[in-house]
Design an enzyme around this catalytic site. Structure first.
Site, PDB file in Angstrom:
ATOM      1  N   GLY A   1      14.041  -0.145  -2.612  1.00 45.73           N
ATOM      2  CA  GLY A   1      12.731  -0.514  -2.253  1.00 45.73           C
ATOM      3  C   GLY A   1      12.053  -0.619  -3.778  1.00 45.73           C
ATOM      4  O   GLY A   1      12.905  -0.875  -4.568  1.00 45.73           O
ATOM      5  N   PHE A   2      10.734  -0.612  -3.573  1.00 48.24           N
ATOM      6  CA  PHE A   2      10.132  -1.004  -4.771  1.00 48.24           C
ATOM      7  C   PHE A   2      10.516  -0.122  -6.155  1.00 48.24           C
ATOM      8  O   PHE A   2      10.674  -0.257  -7.220  1.00 48.24           O
ATOM      9  CB  PHE A   2       8.703  -0.967  -4.795  1.00 48.24           C
ATOM     10  CG  PHE A   2       7.816  -1.837  -4.021  1.00 48.24           C
ATOM     11  CD1 PHE A   2       8.184  -3.531  -4.482  1.00 48.24           C
ATOM     12  CD2 PHE A   2       7.570  -2.129  -2.832  1.00 48.24           C
ATOM     13  CE1 PHE A   2       7.656  -4.577  -3.820  1.00 48.24           C
ATOM     14  CE2 PHE A   2       7.206  -3.074  -2.089  1.00 48.24           C
ATOM     15  CZ  PHE A   2       7.112  -4.571  -2.534  1.00 48.24           C
ATOM     16  N   GLY A   3      10.292   1.270  -5.576  1.00 49.09           N
ATOM     17  CA  GLY A   3      10.709   2.382  -6.772  1.00 49.09           C
ATOM     18  C   GLY A   3      12.074   2.313  -7.214  1.00 49.09           C
ATOM     19  O   GLY A   3      12.549   2.215  -8.442  1.00 49.09           O
TER      20      GLY A   3
ATOM     21  N   ASP B   1       7.326   6.764  -2.173  1.00 43.59           N
ATOM     22  CA  ASP B   1       6.811   7.404  -0.765  1.00 43.59           C
ATOM     23  C   ASP B   1       7.255   8.631  -0.592  1.00 43.59           C
ATOM     24  O   ASP B   1       7.000   9.485   0.128  1.00 43.59           O
ATOM     25  CB  ASP B   1       6.860   6.526   0.415  1.00 43.59           C
ATOM     26  CG  ASP B   1       5.947   5.126   0.222  1.00 43.59           C
ATOM     27  OD1 ASP B   1       5.466   5.113  -0.869  1.00 43.59           O
ATOM     28  OD2 ASP B   1       5.948   4.643   1.118  1.00 43.59           O
TER      29      ASP B   1
ATOM     30  N   VAL C   1      22.999   7.396   3.603  1.00 39.09           N
ATOM     31  CA  VAL C   1      23.364   8.749   2.585  1.00 39.09           C
ATOM     32  C   VAL C   1      22.839   9.519   3.796  1.00 39.09           C
ATOM     33  O   VAL C   1      21.786   9.391   4.577  1.00 39.09           O
ATOM     34  CB  VAL C   1      22.371   8.642   1.601  1.00 39.09           C
ATOM     35  CG1 VAL C   1      22.308  10.120   1.018  1.00 39.09           C
ATOM     36  CG2 VAL C   1      23.164   7.630   0.354  1.00 39.09           C
TER      37      VAL C   1
ATOM     38  N   GLU D   1      -5.216  -5.110   8.685  1.00 42.83           N
ATOM     39  CA  GLU D   1      -4.534  -6.565   8.431  1.00 42.83           C
ATOM     40  C   GLU D   1      -3.940  -6.977   9.819  1.00 42.83           C
ATOM     41  O   GLU D   1      -4.064  -8.194  10.179  1.00 42.83           O
ATOM     42  CB  GLU D   1      -3.391  -6.456   7.335  1.00 42.83           C
ATOM     43  CG  GLU D   1      -4.058  -6.481   5.809  1.00 42.83           C
ATOM     44  CD  GLU D   1      -3.181  -5.869   4.704  1.00 42.83           C
ATOM     45  OE1 GLU D   1      -3.556  -6.290   3.719  1.00 42.83           O
ATOM     46  OE2 GLU D   1      -2.275  -5.584   4.965  1.00 42.83           O
TER      47      GLU D   1
ATOM     48  N   GLY E   1      18.317   3.936  -2.244  1.00 44.90           N
ATOM     49  CA  GLY E   1      17.165   3.243  -1.793  1.00 44.90           C
ATOM     50  C   GLY E   1      16.641   2.083  -2.745  1.00 44.90           C
ATOM     51  O   GLY E   1      16.614   2.260  -3.957  1.00 44.90           O
TER      52      GLY E   1
ATOM     53  N   ALA F   1       3.068   0.063  -3.125  1.00 45.60           N
ATOM     54  CA  ALA F   1       4.053  -0.493  -4.222  1.00 45.60           C
ATOM     55  C   ALA F   1       4.029  -0.405  -5.542  1.00 45.60           C
ATOM     56  O   ALA F   1       5.034   0.038  -6.380  1.00 45.60           O
ATOM     57  CB  ALA F   1       4.426  -1.960  -3.722  1.00 45.60           C
TER      58      ALA F   1
END
Lengths: 420, 420
Positions: free
Chosen positions: B14-16, B301, B80, B172, B12, B317
């Site tokens: 993403g941000f992490g 997450d 995966v 939003e 992954g 994030a």
């Protein structure tokens, strides 16, 4: 005075249709502009979406936004599938019908495989935004698969990109893919060297850019070769499948094949039951009307219009725009009571094609420009022809960025299968 | 010295995952970064792609480009589908296996329908670029269909947009759709007035933005109502189909429904056969390792990490990035021989949400900011957190354009069915 204004139905909001609408909008008419897409597409730069240089929204605009100020114009997102000439009605795919007084067909062209429709699956062409994102996805996935491939022969096939057709689109695709592989992607993979990428441009004729002067074709070939493109001339492709192409006696293993070899007109000729040439273009009178139907005009890639010397008007944006303006002028004269026939005289302004980000060829007939100066002229001209300040700034920024950093910003694999 | 460096597999980007890789890349390790997409996505601005404000390429970057300079990092585009904990191997969907010494799972979350998966068809959620272009297409098609619809009730249903879920994403989306309908599209249709559009935000709880201070929830509700959004509180949605939603006793006819009500973690807990909460998050130790497996970390997450007061670390994030950095620090210590356990301490920096293009709410805990100042702080912060100068300029330009002209540049209907 008639209470119902003359109703013009325009099918297709490409260069020809849109130019017609803009030129006619202030006349005493009501206009219905029908397109099966919600956006006008700047096709000359579509190859830059396919090759990750530009975002889709940089070369496409909502049609209804472009004509929002023309109160006489109603935009419809709808698919036309026929014309009832006797009752003067356009047939929509949802079964509804729209009556017209004058009909302008500007439905463009699709790529054509000339009896080999089965090739489309393996060699997609480039006409719509979806075509461009499909080619982008396949191309980027090929590099990703090559990175994980352990069989050397398969890896080389994954790193071989074949472009079929040596016209401007083929030349532009080949040059940009070579730059992408040799510069942009370089150093980002660990198991492959993207400089091993082979880009092969196959042209059945004896030179690329056949509508240009022969010396310019030679220049373009040399410029492509300097970028690392292999140019194969004189042998048409005779087979095309998931693993490669055959041209002449040679089989070339390649997992990414792009079709830039030919187009066929939209089915407008079938709707009209009118005479068409081999490419499906409607044979029109010299004033762009359909024989026997002065109320039906055909413009752009859908029409087979003739130049003074008998050669067909080329299927390029300036020709479609000129035709759109001509039809608007004809219709305005008619509405003013002047029924004189006005033949369309096409003025050829030149041919141009870019080769990567440092060279281009421009053939003005009397003289020509090549190299970096041609590239800059090409770039400035295209930014000028883009619609709206917003996109001009955005495209100029994108190009400036690519020019100075070599990096392309739209390297996205989206839709369809995401991973190898 | 060992000739084979410690091998870290990260799933992954993403941000992490990306933050972890950046923090560990200079350590004496070899890193394999696996993602099923080729791009890192800036999810906080995804709603702006869905609502035509930004282009897909403005908020997404090729992962391998982001880590190109880290020679220790190999990026793989792969899916995966399992983890063999005993043999320390990650299982890929193509049947291959990748051995690891340390595994970091940062696989994120998807939207979840809590037992009503059949709603997904009618109420798509927003997690990927494809989700965003799907919502964009449905929304723009609704206006196009309304323009051609003759039945007044159907027309009103086409002009009704329901957003389910009053968290930041729902707020939003609602604010931007209201602006799109009431300002951007105004005057471009001939048969409908887009100001008749109804935007309804449905929140099951008693206030929107429940993680914010109550007075900020009230402010956000008022700000949304000023934009023309109807905020419905206290009644959960009990049914959802192609023609509308039911909440409480009320049925609301709507053709466009967007799901912003909940997420569930990726299937990482199943791969690990580990304990998970109701939302599928892996219950981790205080150092973010999986119980009994100190060589497996879960961040972002996908993990149920706890704050000092026992509340879960939020799925935002900054939290994922902090966790990624923490795991990198832990691993560096371990490789240096320090086996001490390092608990993760989450620092909450604040919550923020925008309401259209003129207001926002930022809750820093001790103090808060609302209104235009909050909007500018929000905008500057997001441009700062975007990756690369190129995208910062592009997004700033897009926002400046929207701010000054009200026009949005990515109003494209692409993929799927194009015309009504």
């Amino acid at each position: 005075m008639n209470s119902e204004p003359h109703h013009v139905v325009v099918v297709g909001a490409g260069f020809g249709g849109l130019e017609f609408v803009r030129a006619i909008a202030k006349a005493p008419v009501r206009v219905t502009l029908i397109d099966q897409r919600n956006h006008h597409l700047f096709q000359p730069l579509l190859y830059q979406v396919a090759t990750t240089s530009l975002a889709t929204s940089e070369i496409a605009w909502p049609i209804r936004h472009l004509v929002r100020r023309e109160q006489a114009v109603t935009t419809l997102l709808a698919t036309v599938n026929g014309v009832d000439k006797e009752n003067k009605r356009v047939l929509l795919s949802d079964g509804s019908r729209i009556a017209y007084d004058t009909l302008v067909l500007a439905t463009g062209a699709r790529h054509a495989y000339f009896g080999h429709d089965e090739w489309e699956e393996f060699a997609p062409g480039l006409k719509t935004l979806e075509d461009a994102t499909t080619i982008r996805r396949r191309m980027l996935l090929a590099f990703e698969r090559a990175e994980r491939e352990t069989d050397a022969a398969v890896r080389q096939a994954l790193l071989t990109f074949v472009i079929i057709g040596g016209g401007p689109t083929g030349v532009e695709l080949a040059g940009t893919i070579a730059e992408l592989a040799h510069a942009t992607l370089r150093g980002e993979f660990r198991n492959i060297d993207t400089r091993d990428t082979k880009v092969v441009l196959i042209e059945a004729g004896d030179r690329i850019l056949p509508v240009f002067r022969p010396d310019l074709s030679d220049y373009a070939k040399s410029a492509l070769e300097r970028l690392g493109v292999t140019v194969e001339l004189g042998r048409p492709v005779s087979a095309c499948d998931a693993t490669g192409v055959v041209f002449g006696e040679q089989r070339l293993a390649a997992r990414t094949i792009i079709w830039a070899a030919g187009v066929a007109a939209s089915p407008a000729a079938q709707w009209l039951d009118a005479e068409a040439d081999r490419a499906g273009r409607v044979v029109v009178e010299d004033d762009l009307t359909v024989p026997g139907h002065p109320e039906i005009f055909v413009v752009g890639d859908t029409a087979l219009a003739k130049r003074g010397d008998g050669r067909p008007v080329p299927g390029i944006a300036p020709a479609a725009k000129q035709a759109g303006r001509h039809v608007a002028a004809t219709l305005k004269s008619r509405l003013a009571g002047d029924k004189a026939r006005r033949p369309f005289v096409y003025k050829h302004q030149g041919d141009l094609a870019t080769i990567g980000k440092r060279a281009a060829v421009i053939d003005f007939g009397r003289f020509s420009v090549t190299g970096w100066l041609a590239w800059w002229l090409w770039g400035i001209a295209h930014i000028f022809f883009l619609i709206g300040l917003r996109n001009r700034i955005a495209v100029a920024l994108s190009w400036l960025w690519i020019y100075t950093t070599g990096q392309r910003s739209a390297r996205l694999i989206t839709q369809g299968r995401q991973s190898p």
